[in-house]
Design a protein around this motif. Structure first.
Motif, PDB file in Angstrom:
ATOM      1  N   TYR A  75      -5.466   7.299  -1.313  1.00 50.37           N
ATOM      2  CA  TYR A  75      -4.118   7.567  -0.916  1.00 50.37           C
ATOM      3  C   TYR A  75      -3.452   8.773  -0.961  1.00 50.37           C
ATOM      4  CZ  TYR A  75       1.237   5.960  -1.148  1.00 50.37           C
ATOM      5  OH  TYR A  75       2.467   5.983  -0.672  1.00 50.37           O
ATOM      6  N   PRO A  76      -3.430   9.449   0.201  1.00 50.24           N
ATOM      7  CA  PRO A  76      -3.593  10.876   0.398  1.00 50.24           C
ATOM      8  C   PRO A  76      -1.736  11.236   0.846  1.00 50.24           C
ATOM      9  CG  PRO A  76      -4.329   9.961   2.542  1.00 50.24           C
ATOM     10  CD  PRO A  76      -4.103   8.643   1.517  1.00 50.24           C
ATOM     11  N   PHE A  77      -0.855  10.577  -0.007  1.00 45.80           N
ATOM     12  CA  PHE A  77       0.524  10.946   0.048  1.00 45.80           C
ATOM     13  C   PHE A  77       1.107  10.857  -1.106  1.00 45.80           C
ATOM     14  CE2 PHE A  77      -0.885   7.421   3.456  1.00 45.80           C
ATOM     15  CZ  PHE A  77      -0.873   8.421   4.443  1.00 45.80           C
TER      16      PHE A  77
ATOM     17  N   PRO B 207      -1.157  15.183  -1.103  1.00 44.90           N
ATOM     18  CA  PRO B 207      -1.733  15.969  -2.410  1.00 44.90           C
ATOM     19  C   PRO B 207      -3.091  16.631  -1.891  1.00 44.90           C
ATOM     20  CG  PRO B 207      -1.172  13.643  -2.525  1.00 44.90           C
ATOM     21  CD  PRO B 207      -1.037  14.063  -0.924  1.00 44.90           C
ATOM     22  N   LYS B 208      -3.707  17.559  -2.978  1.00 47.90           N
ATOM     23  CA  LYS B 208      -4.926  18.261  -3.093  1.00 47.90           C
ATOM     24  C   LYS B 208      -6.078  17.234  -3.091  1.00 47.90           C
ATOM     25  CE  LYS B 208      -3.115  22.472  -4.896  1.00 47.90           C
ATOM     26  NZ  LYS B 208      -3.319  23.656  -5.779  1.00 47.90           N
ATOM     27  N   ILE B 209      -7.034  17.558  -2.386  1.00 46.91           N
ATOM     28  CA  ILE B 209      -8.244  16.489  -2.265  1.00 46.91           C
ATOM     29  C   ILE B 209      -8.498  16.159  -3.649  1.00 46.91           C
ATOM     30  CG2 ILE B 209     -10.741  16.501  -1.718  1.00 46.91           C
ATOM     31  CD1 ILE B 209      -9.412  16.445   0.574  1.00 46.91           C
ATOM     32  N   LYS B 210      -8.492  17.001  -4.779  1.00 49.30           N
ATOM     33  CA  LYS B 210      -9.091  16.793  -6.028  1.00 49.30           C
ATOM     34  C   LYS B 210      -8.153  15.662  -6.476  1.00 49.30           C
ATOM     35  CE  LYS B 210     -11.399  21.194  -7.544  1.00 49.30           C
ATOM     36  NZ  LYS B 210     -11.357  22.234  -8.435  1.00 49.30           N
ATOM     37  N   GLU B 211      -6.862  15.869  -6.380  1.00 49.70           N
ATOM     38  CA  GLU B 211      -6.091  14.838  -6.906  1.00 49.70           C
ATOM     39  C   GLU B 211      -6.120  13.474  -6.157  1.00 49.70           C
ATOM     40  OE1 GLU B 211      -1.053  14.231  -7.134  1.00 49.70           O
ATOM     41  OE2 GLU B 211      -1.809  16.134  -6.762  1.00 49.70           O
ATOM     42  N   ILE B 212      -6.495  13.288  -4.867  1.00 51.10           N
ATOM     43  CA  ILE B 212      -6.662  12.109  -3.992  1.00 51.10           C
ATOM     44  C   ILE B 212      -7.839  11.337  -4.872  1.00 51.10           C
ATOM     45  CG2 ILE B 212      -7.167  11.351  -1.917  1.00 51.10           C
ATOM     46  CD1 ILE B 212      -5.664  13.514  -0.752  1.00 51.10           C
ATOM     47  N   PHE B 213      -8.914  12.067  -4.947  1.00 50.09           N
ATOM     48  CA  PHE B 213     -10.129  11.259  -5.384  1.00 50.09           C
ATOM     49  C   PHE B 213      -9.969  11.268  -6.989  1.00 50.09           C
ATOM     50  CE2 PHE B 213     -11.751  12.844  -1.260  1.00 50.09           C
ATOM     51  CZ  PHE B 213     -12.469  11.711  -0.988  1.00 50.09           C
ATOM     52  N   ARG B 214      -9.270  11.807  -7.804  1.00 51.29           N
ATOM     53  CA  ARG B 214      -9.090  11.668  -8.981  1.00 51.29           C
ATOM     54  C   ARG B 214      -8.214  10.152  -9.233  1.00 51.29           C
ATOM     55  NH1 ARG B 214      -7.101  16.099 -10.517  1.00 51.29           N
ATOM     56  NH2 ARG B 214      -4.794  15.619 -10.480  1.00 51.29           N
ATOM     57  N   ASN B 215      -7.546   9.821  -8.264  1.00 51.41           N
ATOM     58  CA  ASN B 215      -6.821   8.764  -8.493  1.00 51.41           C
ATOM     59  C   ASN B 215      -7.619   7.651  -7.820  1.00 51.41           C
ATOM     60  OD1 ASN B 215      -4.575   9.787  -9.926  1.00 51.41           O
ATOM     61  ND2 ASN B 215      -3.754  10.346  -7.956  1.00 51.41           N
TER      62      ASN B 215
ATOM     63  N   PHE C 157       0.815  -1.327   0.176  1.00 55.97           N
ATOM     64  CA  PHE C 157       0.103   0.142  -0.024  1.00 55.97           C
ATOM     65  C   PHE C 157       0.968   1.254  -0.101  1.00 55.97           C
ATOM     66  CE2 PHE C 157      -2.495   3.404   2.188  1.00 55.97           C
ATOM     67  CZ  PHE C 157      -3.651   3.160   1.394  1.00 55.97           C
ATOM     68  N   HIS C 158       2.041   1.317   0.895  1.00 57.62           N
ATOM     69  CA  HIS C 158       2.565   2.568   0.906  1.00 57.62           C
ATOM     70  C   HIS C 158       3.987   2.465   0.234  1.00 57.62           C
ATOM     71  CE1 HIS C 158       0.752   4.445   4.188  1.00 57.62           C
ATOM     72  NE2 HIS C 158       0.424   3.399   4.823  1.00 57.62           N
ATOM     73  N   SER C 159       4.203   1.492  -0.853  1.00 52.45           N
ATOM     74  CA  SER C 159       5.175   1.693  -1.766  1.00 52.45           C
ATOM     75  C   SER C 159       4.773   2.121  -3.135  1.00 52.45           C
ATOM     76  CB  SER C 159       5.466   0.082  -2.242  1.00 52.45           C
ATOM     77  OG  SER C 159       4.239  -0.443  -2.846  1.00 52.45           O
ATOM     78  N   ARG C 160       3.455   2.758  -3.098  1.00 57.56           N
ATOM     79  CA  ARG C 160       2.944   3.302  -4.581  1.00 57.56           C
ATOM     80  C   ARG C 160       3.564   4.988  -4.489  1.00 57.56           C
ATOM     81  NH1 ARG C 160      -3.030   2.029  -4.264  1.00 57.56           N
ATOM     82  NH2 ARG C 160      -2.612   2.803  -2.291  1.00 57.56           N
ATOM     83  N   GLU C 161       3.138   5.479  -5.409  1.00 53.53           N
ATOM     84  CA  GLU C 161       3.385   6.820  -5.804  1.00 53.53           C
ATOM     85  C   GLU C 161       2.091   7.725  -5.678  1.00 53.53           C
ATOM     86  OE1 GLU C 161       6.445   8.052  -5.325  1.00 53.53           O
ATOM     87  OE2 GLU C 161       7.045   6.051  -5.148  1.00 53.53           O
ATOM     88  N   LYS C 162       1.063   6.806  -6.066  1.00 55.44           N
ATOM     89  CA  LYS C 162      -0.377   7.483  -6.260  1.00 55.44           C
ATOM     90  C   LYS C 162      -1.318   6.406  -6.035  1.00 55.44           C
ATOM     91  CE  LYS C 162      -0.008   7.872 -11.082  1.00 55.44           C
ATOM     92  NZ  LYS C 162      -0.060   8.755 -12.375  1.00 55.44           N
TER      93      LYS C 162
END
Length: 392
Positions: A274-276, A250-258, A211-216
């Motif tokens: 994934y808010p990191f 990241p911004k909320i929009k980016e988090i939910f876009r992914n 889970f935490h090894s990802r970039e987005k």
């Protein structure tokens, strides 16, 4: 599978909801032949999970438990095997005043061994209300207080207090045990030793690492040795600094876009939320915390910055007593790696580092912890002189 789930079930998890919640896998291993045994589980928040350890120690023909953990059927089964081999569990020790992950398990463990005597660190506290031991589920009639009532098994163990240190809501204090037959220093939070490779516990479920090894969040959870190591180093940074320097939200929009992408619409992937975001250089920070060929012995950064910034004298006093122990050979901590070589040389190095390092560091990875410490200080939650209040 259902039988396995039943053996690992922990029904009291809502009292302190740490991952993996109601199911606690336990790894059993012998650390010192015929002397000390380890029972490891995972604990964490939002997949930031690290090993936590209960120890069973031989004291002649009896057993002593230190650092309680949830007594699942799986864990108890292995202790019962030890009882048949060595002798009964007669002593259970809670050596910390603030270690909730150990305190929350003590009532159930006490019920599992009704003939045992309990010993707890002085200054036990609860939040938001201070409650008596019985109200916390700890049977006062068979409970002794370390220091005030002496210590258990003095012929086999030296007990070394660290603190007390006033942390506002209560105290930080732990009573470390030097088990003379095995030459081992048994600690709760005072020291940790961190290795660069993911612990064995993750072999049973590597989800936190992946889970935490990802970039987005749109990336799938793919299991490879590289992903596991990458995820582990990030977990170490999270657990050590809470919000390390190279981490941004990241911004909320980016988090939910992914989020909610195909193959991610499940609880295991947190539905892709994934808010990191990690900036370049994060791995260099992580490598400062882990040992390359053997686990790196250290004071956990979160403890260093939030507990000891104005209480170094208490830590130095404890280290001096540890250094004076005859024939000390091993460190066995309740967190991260288990049995690690410890000599007077390593202890001297730690003392030298403490004397040289700025313990009010607000820079780099310590930025968030420094801000939090100053905020708590400004609003009066933590005192300016944390060594003044307690005298026991």
């Amino acid at each position: 599978m259902s039988n396995l789930f039943s053996e690992q079930k922990w029904s009291w998890w809502p009292l302190f909801p740490l991952y993996p919640y109601g199911r606690k896998k336990t790894i059993f291993r012998e650390l010192v032949p015929n002397q000390i045994w380890s029972f490891e589980q995972l604990q964490g928040i939002y997949y930031v999970a690290v090993p936590v350890r209960l120890l069973v120690v031989r004291v002649k023909d009896e057993l002593m438990i230190i650092n309680p953990l949830p007594p699942t059927d799986e864990l108890l089964r292995e202790i019962y095997v030890l009882e048949k081999k060595i002798g009964p569990v007669k002593t259970i020790v809670l050596p910390t005043a603030s270690g909730l992950e150990h305190k929350i398990a003590l009532p159930a463990l006490a019920r599992a061994f009704p003939d045992s005597r309990l010993w707890v660190c002085p200054g036990q506290w609860s939040f938001p209300f201070k409650l008596p031991l019985d109200w916390l589920g700890i049977p006062s009639k068979r409970t002794n207080i370390l220091l005030a009532d002496g210590f258990p098994h003095n012929e086999y163990c030296d007990w070394i207090p660290l603190g007390p240190i006033d942390i506002g809501l209560g105290r930080f204090q732990e009573i470390s045990c030097f088990h003379k037959p095995s030459k081992s220093l048994l600690v709760t939070d005072a020291l940790v030793a961190i290795e660069e490779t993911p612990p064995e516990l993750f072999d049973f479920d590597p989800t936190p690492l992946l889970f935490h090894s990802r970039e987005k969040g749109s990336e799938e959870l793919i299991d490879t040795p590289i992903s596991r190591r990458k995820g582990w180093l990030r977990l170490v940074l999270f657990a050590s600094y809470l919000s390390p320097e190279k981490l941004v939200i990241p911004k909320i929009k980016e988090i939910f876009r992914n989020s909610f992408k195909p193959k991610l619409r499940n609880k295991r992937a947190h539905f892709g939320i994934y808010p990191f975001a990690w900036q370049k250089g994060w791995e260099l920070s992580a490598k400062k915390l882990v040992g390359k060929n053997s686990p790196l012995i250290q004071i956990a950064p979160v403890i260093e910055r939030l507990v000891f910034p104005r209480g170094q004298k208490a830590l130095i006093k404890w280290l001096n007593k540890v250094e004076s122990l005859q024939s000390i050979s091993w460190l066995i901590s309740a967190h991260y790696s288990g049995k690690v070589k410890l000599s007077k040389y390593e202890i001297k190095k730690l003392k030298n580092k403490i004397n040289k390092v700025d313990w009010a560091n607000n820079q780099g990875d310590f930025g968030f912890l420094g801000w939090l410490d100053q905020k708590l200080l400004d609003i009066g939650v933590v005192p300016k002189d944390p060594l003044k209040k307690f005298s026991d």
